[in-house]
Scaffold this motif. Structure first.
Motif, PDB file in Angstrom:
ATOM      1  N   PRO A 154       0.610 -30.975   3.892  1.00 20.08           N
ATOM      2  CA  PRO A 154       1.093 -32.311   3.290  1.00 20.08           C
ATOM      3  C   PRO A 154       2.544 -32.584   3.237  1.00 20.08           C
ATOM      4  O   PRO A 154       3.130 -33.491   3.620  1.00 20.08           O
ATOM      5  CB  PRO A 154       0.476 -32.400   2.004  1.00 20.08           C
ATOM      6  CG  PRO A 154      -0.767 -31.458   2.049  1.00 20.08           C
ATOM      7  CD  PRO A 154      -0.244 -30.326   2.957  1.00 20.08           C
ATOM      8  N   ASP A 155       3.157 -31.272   2.937  1.00 24.06           N
ATOM      9  CA  ASP A 155       4.709 -31.560   2.828  1.00 24.06           C
ATOM     10  C   ASP A 155       5.291 -31.562   4.321  1.00 24.06           C
ATOM     11  O   ASP A 155       5.954 -32.450   4.479  1.00 24.06           O
ATOM     12  CB  ASP A 155       5.319 -30.150   2.410  1.00 24.06           C
ATOM     13  CG  ASP A 155       5.099 -29.832   0.984  1.00 24.06           C
ATOM     14  OD1 ASP A 155       5.095 -28.707   0.568  1.00 24.06           O
ATOM     15  OD2 ASP A 155       4.721 -30.869   0.449  1.00 24.06           O
ATOM     16  N   GLY A 172       4.265 -35.055   5.209  1.00 22.94           N
ATOM     17  CA  GLY A 172       4.977 -36.055   4.309  1.00 22.94           C
ATOM     18  C   GLY A 172       6.427 -36.252   4.793  1.00 22.94           C
ATOM     19  O   GLY A 172       6.940 -37.133   4.986  1.00 22.94           O
ATOM     20  N   ALA A 173       7.064 -35.158   5.338  1.00 21.95           N
ATOM     21  CA  ALA A 173       8.261 -35.072   5.850  1.00 21.95           C
ATOM     22  C   ALA A 173       8.323 -35.937   7.309  1.00 21.95           C
ATOM     23  O   ALA A 173       9.203 -36.844   7.584  1.00 21.95           O
ATOM     24  CB  ALA A 173       8.838 -33.590   6.425  1.00 21.95           C
ATOM     25  N   MET A 208       8.319 -39.531   6.049  1.00 26.14           N
ATOM     26  CA  MET A 208       9.658 -39.903   5.716  1.00 26.14           C
ATOM     27  C   MET A 208      10.475 -40.295   6.819  1.00 26.14           C
ATOM     28  O   MET A 208      11.325 -41.168   6.850  1.00 26.14           O
ATOM     29  CB  MET A 208      10.126 -38.846   4.755  1.00 26.14           C
ATOM     30  CG  MET A 208       9.332 -38.533   3.318  1.00 26.14           C
ATOM     31  SD  MET A 208       9.486 -39.922   2.577  1.00 26.14           S
ATOM     32  CE  MET A 208       8.162 -39.491   1.448  1.00 26.14           C
ATOM     33  N   PHE A 231       9.404 -43.436   8.496  1.00 23.25           N
ATOM     34  CA  PHE A 231       9.853 -44.748   7.104  1.00 23.25           C
ATOM     35  C   PHE A 231      11.275 -44.925   7.281  1.00 23.25           C
ATOM     36  O   PHE A 231      11.977 -45.678   7.476  1.00 23.25           O
ATOM     37  CB  PHE A 231       9.395 -44.308   5.792  1.00 23.25           C
ATOM     38  CG  PHE A 231       9.814 -45.317   5.020  1.00 23.25           C
ATOM     39  CD1 PHE A 231      10.488 -44.976   3.786  1.00 23.25           C
ATOM     40  CD2 PHE A 231       9.436 -46.528   4.823  1.00 23.25           C
ATOM     41  CE1 PHE A 231      11.034 -45.702   2.811  1.00 23.25           C
ATOM     42  CE2 PHE A 231       9.692 -47.582   3.932  1.00 23.25           C
ATOM     43  CZ  PHE A 231      10.509 -47.232   3.160  1.00 23.25           C
ATOM     44  N   LEU A 232      12.418 -43.566   7.574  1.00 22.68           N
ATOM     45  CA  LEU A 232      13.497 -43.674   7.400  1.00 22.68           C
ATOM     46  C   LEU A 232      14.107 -44.339   8.820  1.00 22.68           C
ATOM     47  O   LEU A 232      15.004 -45.286   8.528  1.00 22.68           O
ATOM     48  CB  LEU A 232      14.246 -42.414   7.341  1.00 22.68           C
ATOM     49  CG  LEU A 232      15.738 -42.304   7.022  1.00 22.68           C
ATOM     50  CD1 LEU A 232      16.077 -42.899   5.912  1.00 22.68           C
ATOM     51  CD2 LEU A 232      16.280 -40.769   6.917  1.00 22.68           C
ATOM     52  N   LEU A 241      13.391 -47.982   8.513  1.00 15.34           N
ATOM     53  CA  LEU A 241      14.115 -48.790   7.296  1.00 15.34           C
ATOM     54  C   LEU A 241      15.803 -48.851   7.728  1.00 15.34           C
ATOM     55  O   LEU A 241      16.071 -49.912   7.739  1.00 15.34           O
ATOM     56  CB  LEU A 241      14.438 -47.702   6.258  1.00 15.34           C
ATOM     57  CG  LEU A 241      15.145 -48.200   4.804  1.00 15.34           C
ATOM     58  CD1 LEU A 241      14.227 -49.309   4.430  1.00 15.34           C
ATOM     59  CD2 LEU A 241      15.192 -46.910   4.122  1.00 15.34           C
ATOM     60  N   VAL A 265       0.215 -36.470  -8.988  1.00 16.40           N
ATOM     61  CA  VAL A 265       1.406 -37.378  -9.415  1.00 16.40           C
ATOM     62  C   VAL A 265       0.793 -38.456  -9.983  1.00 16.40           C
ATOM     63  O   VAL A 265       1.033 -39.064 -11.253  1.00 16.40           O
ATOM     64  CB  VAL A 265       2.499 -37.775  -8.245  1.00 16.40           C
ATOM     65  CG1 VAL A 265       3.143 -38.908  -8.728  1.00 16.40           C
ATOM     66  CG2 VAL A 265       2.809 -36.505  -7.659  1.00 16.40           C
ATOM     67  N   GLY A 304       7.402 -33.254  -1.675  1.00 17.57           N
ATOM     68  CA  GLY A 304       7.202 -34.344  -1.321  1.00 17.57           C
ATOM     69  C   GLY A 304       8.009 -35.530  -2.270  1.00 17.57           C
ATOM     70  O   GLY A 304       8.522 -36.488  -1.789  1.00 17.57           O
ATOM     71  N   GLN A 305       7.975 -35.193  -3.362  1.00 14.94           N
ATOM     72  CA  GLN A 305       8.497 -36.271  -4.415  1.00 14.94           C
ATOM     73  C   GLN A 305      10.091 -36.152  -4.298  1.00 14.94           C
ATOM     74  O   GLN A 305      10.959 -37.258  -4.328  1.00 14.94           O
ATOM     75  CB  GLN A 305       8.268 -35.985  -6.165  1.00 14.94           C
ATOM     76  CG  GLN A 305       6.847 -36.581  -6.456  1.00 14.94           C
ATOM     77  CD  GLN A 305       6.304 -35.547  -7.603  1.00 14.94           C
ATOM     78  OE1 GLN A 305       6.173 -34.605  -7.294  1.00 14.94           O
ATOM     79  NE2 GLN A 305       6.553 -36.409  -8.726  1.00 14.94           N
ATOM     80  N   MET A 326      11.788 -35.409  -1.373  1.00 17.12           N
ATOM     81  CA  MET A 326      12.015 -36.162  -0.117  1.00 17.12           C
ATOM     82  C   MET A 326      11.910 -37.669  -0.402  1.00 17.12           C
ATOM     83  O   MET A 326      12.637 -38.505   0.092  1.00 17.12           O
ATOM     84  CB  MET A 326      10.936 -35.941   0.945  1.00 17.12           C
ATOM     85  CG  MET A 326      10.955 -34.262   1.087  1.00 17.12           C
ATOM     86  SD  MET A 326      11.654 -33.681   2.469  1.00 17.12           S
ATOM     87  CE  MET A 326      11.279 -34.461   3.752  1.00 17.12           C
ATOM     88  N   LEU A 327      11.000 -38.148  -1.239  1.00 23.55           N
ATOM     89  CA  LEU A 327      10.878 -39.489  -1.594  1.00 23.55           C
ATOM     90  C   LEU A 327      12.066 -40.093  -2.177  1.00 23.55           C
ATOM     91  O   LEU A 327      12.647 -41.103  -1.849  1.00 23.55           O
ATOM     92  CB  LEU A 327       9.665 -39.845  -2.398  1.00 23.55           C
ATOM     93  CG  LEU A 327       9.084 -41.229  -2.340  1.00 23.55           C
ATOM     94  CD1 LEU A 327       8.461 -41.481  -0.962  1.00 23.55           C
ATOM     95  CD2 LEU A 327       7.841 -41.227  -3.296  1.00 23.55           C
ATOM     96  N   ILE A 342      14.915 -40.660   0.280  1.00 21.09           N
ATOM     97  CA  ILE A 342      14.607 -41.733   0.887  1.00 21.09           C
ATOM     98  C   ILE A 342      15.460 -42.976   0.002  1.00 21.09           C
ATOM     99  O   ILE A 342      16.046 -43.646   0.459  1.00 21.09           O
ATOM    100  CB  ILE A 342      13.194 -41.889   1.388  1.00 21.09           C
ATOM    101  CG1 ILE A 342      12.610 -40.963   2.285  1.00 21.09           C
ATOM    102  CG2 ILE A 342      13.403 -43.373   1.995  1.00 21.09           C
ATOM    103  CD1 ILE A 342      12.792 -41.387   3.689  1.00 21.09           C
TER     104      ILE A 342
END
Lengths: 318, 670, 220
Positions: A295-296, A299-300, A303, A306-307, A310, B592, C98-99, C101-102, C105
């Motif tokens: 997931p990390d 998730g990267a 991101m 998304f970046l 953006l 979370v 994860g958080q 990295m969020l 962003i």
């Protein structure tokens, strides 16, 4: 007359991807073996595997239902249709406008849905492990893929892969940060979705290390052959997407004639070989991650996608 | 005229409701009531559909001399109302035959039969209402009749609390709507929608109206944080009513939002779109994450409704943002995406609730951890539920994918928006939409897989039987519609054109002349989708492939025990449960969002006791938002309770004081 | 040619943001130091490219200093310190990766929102390079506060420095003197921190900040 020719070329593409997919996997295995100083299986071994499995009898568990029996064909059909809609040697084929990149991602999602259900069908714990881990990986990989799609379509003004490839071939693109980020994100998603190291090990059958293999543990005979063919097609699909979007030189445009198409096929095979080689080197150089690091990793990728989107939203130059 | 026909249909429904009060003990009452509801709903569906497709240029209106003397009751049928009437009556027409089959097992028909037609009538009237009083009256009729249906099985644990919470939230929502209408009517006090349309409020007042409508209509639709009643109340009602509440009543709430914000409020401001889209995105992700943690089948479906409402509101928010920036074509796309999703969701959510109702009738269980293997015992229900699951997970070639695809296309048109906050917010909402779509697929693999596949986990699941023909007919019609809407979406988009034309001033290009029935929302060069071709290709590839392999390779099959790596376990308790399926996702997202914590207690080696795993989750919204409010209300109530026990002289003093204060206020105001 | 040159510079700036995110992603000490070496490498390549297109030869010296000091000397010193002190090799994040990295962003979005309207007169690429440089600074700060470990705080501090160099060389004409003094101050700071770490290790047997926190004077 023109329509008949277009249809012929489209069907030619469908057969081409089906024919080349096992070759790509065989090539990757061969390169990995050579990097480890082994001989490795022959280049055409995946074809032999498929033929052998097709002729064998299917052994079904008592608790398997029609979902289990129908799933391999549905998975194969969805993956094959998706792979046929990605431009390989030519853009703008007659049916390439039926599905854009979002639809291709969703078609792969349909295939994954049926496969995960098949994993749960027999009622063993192995199937459950595979299905639940696969859906966890998919819950991050699919959004990452969609964000990469957004980035590309924001640049090219279209979500159609043919239009994106045509745009990337043109002069106005330049080097962009968003494209670099999108490429890295797409490669990470491709690794995760195709069950490659470091996310999953395609060559093992150990419970701790498998995701895809666990879902298809109960399959045998022709069903297993069809599912294996689908996974070869999936790898080919991702490599084709990376090749046609980020390295689009050499792709023919629809209507340029058979000479251009043949040239396109040649360039396409070269691109497959190059990407397969890089994949083999990458897989050999890196170790597999433990499951909850995936997931990390994804998730990267999310991101990064998304970046990239953006940056494009916010300014026109990035 | 169409409107008169519809009013007669509503009258017939109300009459059926009244008759059912008297005749509830009669054996054929159930068949009569549901049969009437079916016929009337089908008639209304036909009328509304014809009205939508023939494209009324002018709206039909009707005024009845009931209600407030100076106002009367206004009713109006325009394109938006016609569309939502199609949704409402299609839901009603499907729920009625299901109710016929399902209602045979109903222990207390007197508590269900009168309120079902009243519920349908109320929903129809809300969509037709053309002034504030009629709207609020019929809104309350809809809420109260559904409340009565929620309380139909009030002796079951949890249902009474669910009904109580529902009543509180519904009343609170109506209060918010009342205030909103009051602000809209303004100082002129004109409560008819015609008057409100002609005199839109100023910017600040309009913002307040938007907030109130978000609270009022949003709480009925299920927007976070006002969604808490939905997963408790929807499952408590009988299954066909759950389908109506989730599939149709939430859409009536969306209608209320669209009518007030798009029609009555005048030109929007850009931050309205930002707020609505933000709420939609949060709702979508929170809804699907809650659904993943559930193992009660109906509650899972109710949380999924929350997610889909979030998706609809993302589309509506985008449409508002585009309209505020005068990008009418893009606003039409956002609106079409949202309204098409309204239609699609009512189809597949009703289908899924019918499936869960069938399972409940066959096994008596709602808990997935006690089901399993039902695909062998209830194959037709399983097939219909599978179609519904695939449709709701946005998988081509079904309809859920088309509306999500249209929403993504609207997101991709957003770089043209000039405001900075929108430039950051819209890609974030796109990411949340993609995330919720992927999580929804995971959720339905779990729901279908644990309930229907695998081995049965209890005797009830082992002994289940297939449901009756009426229920199956309703489910299969809905499944067929899901496929049709996915394969031929162009016709549906064209049907929505008059609605978006009226609300946003533009419509999508006409889809029906395009080659091969492709849909092109913006321009051919930009994007296109052809559901029919995809479906044909997949069907042909799968069919021909299977046929070729069976003919030329091998078609031998042998049944045997499961392989399971050589260690098959005879106990069905060793297979994956709903909780174990969602454990990886709970570990990734739940720590979370829900503060999920796992504790495993293993006995030492040699000890024969079982190990235990505890999972603790907290609903963050409840702790942060509702628990303080209930605490405050309790505190206030305790202290105000003292007013009950005063002497007579104290009461007289209070009356005297109130009178004096009011006279002073009057004096100062003069 | 000119546009291509500016695009390449922009690509380096974006690449530095990417490597900053890679720094946030690491969960092992050796990986962190290696990625920091990459960070310094990207910065020095970017400065060298700027020297090329701005025709400012003194920037080559800046690039060489950054390369030598930050890509070779300091990472090797840090590797030595890690081995010598026997520091626990896993990095302990305060919130999940994860958080973090969020949050990263969000910081990039914030720096874009701040920088782009302010520098409205400059060319588009220059504005975005400044926004990227500010992001690198903020991401370095995030690394310092989101990790419990002293070594990662040192690295975060130095990546802030890299971001500042990126910003300074992006605009035309930065004096060499400032660069040398800044580089030396970093080196000195590192030596001091290194000495400090030795002392802490001898006294308290750990360099985990959380464990050190209990020994602060003012705490009850």
């Amino acid at each position: 007359m023109a329509i008949a020719l277009d249809l012929l070329v489209q069907f030619g593409q469908m057969l081409l991807v089906l024919a080349l997919a096992p070759l790509l996997t065989g090539y990757v295995r061969k390169v990995k073996a050579h990097l480890l100083r082994r001989q490795g299986p022959p280049l055409l071994q995946p074809y032999r595997d498929l033929l052998r499995l097709l002729r064998k009898e299917v052994v079904l568990a008592h608790t398997a239902s029609w979902v289990f029996r129908a799933a391999p064909y549905l998975v194969f059909a969805a993956t094959w249709v998706a792979a046929s809609l990605v431009p390989t040697f030519a853009t703008g084929l007659i049916f390439s406008y039926a599905a854009d990149m979002i639809a291709i991602v969703a078609l792969l999602g349909s295939a994954r849905f049926m496969l995960a259900l098949a994993g749960l069908d027999v009622g063993t714990s192995f199937g459950g492990i595979g299905s639940s881990r696969e859906m966890m990986i998919a819950s991050l990989a699919e959004p990452a893929m969609l964000m990469v799609t957004f980035t590309l379509s924001l640049l090219a003004g279209s979500t159609q892969l043919s239009s994106i490839a045509a745009f990337m071939q043109g002069a106005g693109v330049g080097l962009r940060v968003s494209l670099a980020l999108a490429l890295i994100g797409l490669v990470m998603v491709a690794i995760a979705e195709n069950a490659r190291i470091p996310v999953d090990n395609p060559a093992t059958h150990l419970e701790l290390t498998m995701v895809h293999e666990a879902m298809i543990l109960e399959y045998s005979g022709r069903h297993l052959a069809v599912i294996e063919a689908a996974s070869y097609l999936k790898l080919l699909l991702y490599v084709s997407v990376i090749a046609c979007v980020f390295f689009p030189w050499g792709i023919a445009v629809s209507g340029q004639g058979p000479a251009a198409y043949l040239g396109g096929v040649g360039v396409y095979v070269l691109k497959l070989a190059a990407c397969g080689f890089l994949l083999a080197v990458f897989e050999t150089a890196i170790a597999k991650m433990r499951v909850f690091r995936v997931p990390d990793f994804l998730g990267a990728a999310l991101m990064l996608g998304f970046l990239a989107a953006l940056l494009l939203f916010v300014s026109r130059a990035a | 005229m169409a409107l008169t026909g519809l009013m007669w249909c509503v009258a017939a429904l109300l009459a059926a409701g009244v008759a059912a009060v008297a005749a509830a003990r009669v054996r054929a009452a159930s068949a009569l009531v549901y049969g009437t509801a079916l016929c009337v709903s089908t008639a209304a569906l036909g009328i509304a559909g014809a009205s939508l497709l023939t494209g009324h240029a002018t709206a039909g209106t009707l005024t009845l001399p009931v209600g407030l003397p100076w106002l009367g009751a206004h009713f109006r049928l325009d394109a938006l109302a016609a569309f939502f009437l199609v949704v409402v009556n299609l839901g009603g027409a499907m729920a009625s035959p299901f109710g016929l089959g399902y209602g045979r097992h109903e222990e207390t028909p007197a508590r269900v039969l009168p309120f079902f037609p009243a519920f349908l009538a109320g929903m129809n009237l809300v969509v037709l209402a053309d002034d504030a009083f009629t709207f609020l009256f019929t809104w309350e009729l809809m809420s109260l009749s559904s409340w009565a249906l929620v309380m139909a099985h009030h002796r079951r644990s949890g249902n009474a609390a669910a009904g109580y919470l529902y009543l509180i939230m519904a009343s609170f929502g109506t209060l918010a709507l009342l205030l909103a209408f009051g602000l809209l009517a303004g100082s002129a006090g004109d409560y008819a929608f015609e008057g409100m349309r002609a005199a839109p409020p100023a910017a600040g007042m309009a913002g307040a109206v938007l907030a109130l409508v978000l609270i009022g209509a949003g709480s009925k639709a299920g927007l976070v944080p006002l969604h808490v009643w939905l997963p408790l109340a929807h499952p408590a009602a009988p299954s066909h009513v759950s389908a109506l509440m989730s599939g149709v009543m939430t859409k009536v709430a969306v209608y209320g939002f669209v009518r007030i914000v798009f029609d009555l409020l005048g030109a929007p401001i850009w931050w309205w779109g930002a707020l609505v889209a933000l709420l939609g995105g949060i709702t979508a992700v929170m809804g699907v994450l809650h659904a993943l943690m559930e193992h009660d089948l109906k509650r899972l479906l109710a949380y999924h409704t929350v997610e889909n409402i979030g998706i609809i509101f993302i589309g509506l928010g985008l449409a508002l943002a585009f309209e505020a920036n005068r990008m009418s074509a893009a606003a039409a796309l956002g609106l079409t995406a949202a309204l098409f999703h309204v239609f699609n969701h009512s189809l597949f959510k009703s289908l899924l609730f019918f499936g869960s109702g069938a399972v409940l009738t066959a096994t008596g269980e709602r808990d997935m951890e006690r089901l399993g293997g039902l695909v062998h015992r209830m194959p037709l229900t399983a097939f219909a539920f599978l179609v519904g699951s695939a449709a709701i997970s946005a998988l081509p070639p079904f309809n859920g994918f088309v509306s999500e695809w249209l929403t993504f296309q609207a997101v991709l048109l957003s770089p043209g928006l000039p405001q900075w906050l929108l430039k950051f917010l819209v890609p974030a909402m796109g990411a949340l939409l993609a995330l919720s779509a992927a999580l929804a697929a995971a959720c339905f693999v779990k729901a279908f897989g644990v309930t229907f596949l695998g081995r049965p986990r209890s005797d009830a699941a082992r002994d289940a039987v297939e449901t009756d023909r009426w229920s199956l007919a309703a489910m299969f019609i809905l499944a067929a519609l899901c496929l049709v809407a996915g394969i031929l979406p162009g016709y549906f988009i064209d049907a929505l054109a008059p609605v978006t034309q009226a609300l946003a001033g533009a419509h999508l290009p006409r889809q029906e002349q395009l080659d091969w029935l492709t849909i092109v929302p913006v321009a051919q060069s930009r994007s296109s989708y052809n559901g029919l071709l995809l479906f044909l290709f997949i069907a042909l590839a799968a069919g021909l492939g299977a046929e070729a392999i069976h003919r030329w390779a091998s078609d031998a099959v042998r049944r045997s025990a499961a392989w399971d790596c050589g260690f098959p376990d005879p106990s069905p308790a060793t297979q994956y449960t709903a909780g174990s399926f969602s454990q990886p996702i709970r570990k990734v997202f739940g720590t979370v969002v829900f503060r999920a914590r796992e504790e495993v207690h293993m006995p030492p080696p040699g000890d024969m006791r079982a190990g235990r795993m505890h999972v603790r989750m907290r609903d963050v919204l409840w702790d942060a938002f509702y628990a303080p409010i209930t605490g405050l209300v309790g505190f206030g109530a305790d202290h105000l309770n003292k007013v009950q026990f005063l002497t007579i002289r104290a009461y007289l003093t209070l009356v005297f004081g109130a009178l004096v204060v009011l006279l002073m206020v009057l004096a100062i105001w003069q | 040619m000119d546009q291509l040159a500016l695009d390449v510079a922009h690509l380096f700036a974006g690449g530095l943001v990417l490597v900053s995110f890679m720094l946030l992603y690491q969960d092992r000490m050796t990986g962190l130091v290696n990625v920091f070496a990459l960070h310094a490498l990207v910065v020095s390549t970017s400065v060298a490219w700027q020297a090329n297109i701005q025709h400012a030869p003194h920037l080559y010296i800046t690039a060489a200093i950054a390369l030598a000091v930050k890509a070779f000397v300091i990472p090797m010193a840090l590797h030595r310190i890690i081995v010598r002190l026997g520091i626990h090799r896993e990095i302990d994040p305060v919130v999940g990766i994860g958080q973090t990295m969020l949050a990263g962003i969000g910081l990039v979005a914030l720096s874009i929102m701040v920088m782009l309207p302010i520098t409205a007169q400059a060319g588009t690429l220059a504005r975005e390079d400044l926004a990227f440089a500010l992001s690198v600074v903020l991401l370095g700060l995030l690394m310092m506060i989101a990790r419990r470990n002293a070594v990662s705080q040192v690295i975060g501090f130095m990546s802030i420095e890299n971001g500042l160099i990126l910003a300074a060389t992006g605009a035309k004409g930065m004096p060499l003197v400032v660069e040398i003094s800044v580089a030396f101050s970093i080196l000195v700071a590192l030596i001091v921190i290194g000495v400090f770490l030795f002392r802490i290790r001898e006294r308290f047997d750990s360099v985990d900040i959380h464990a050190l926190h209990e020994h602060r004077g003012e705490q009850p």
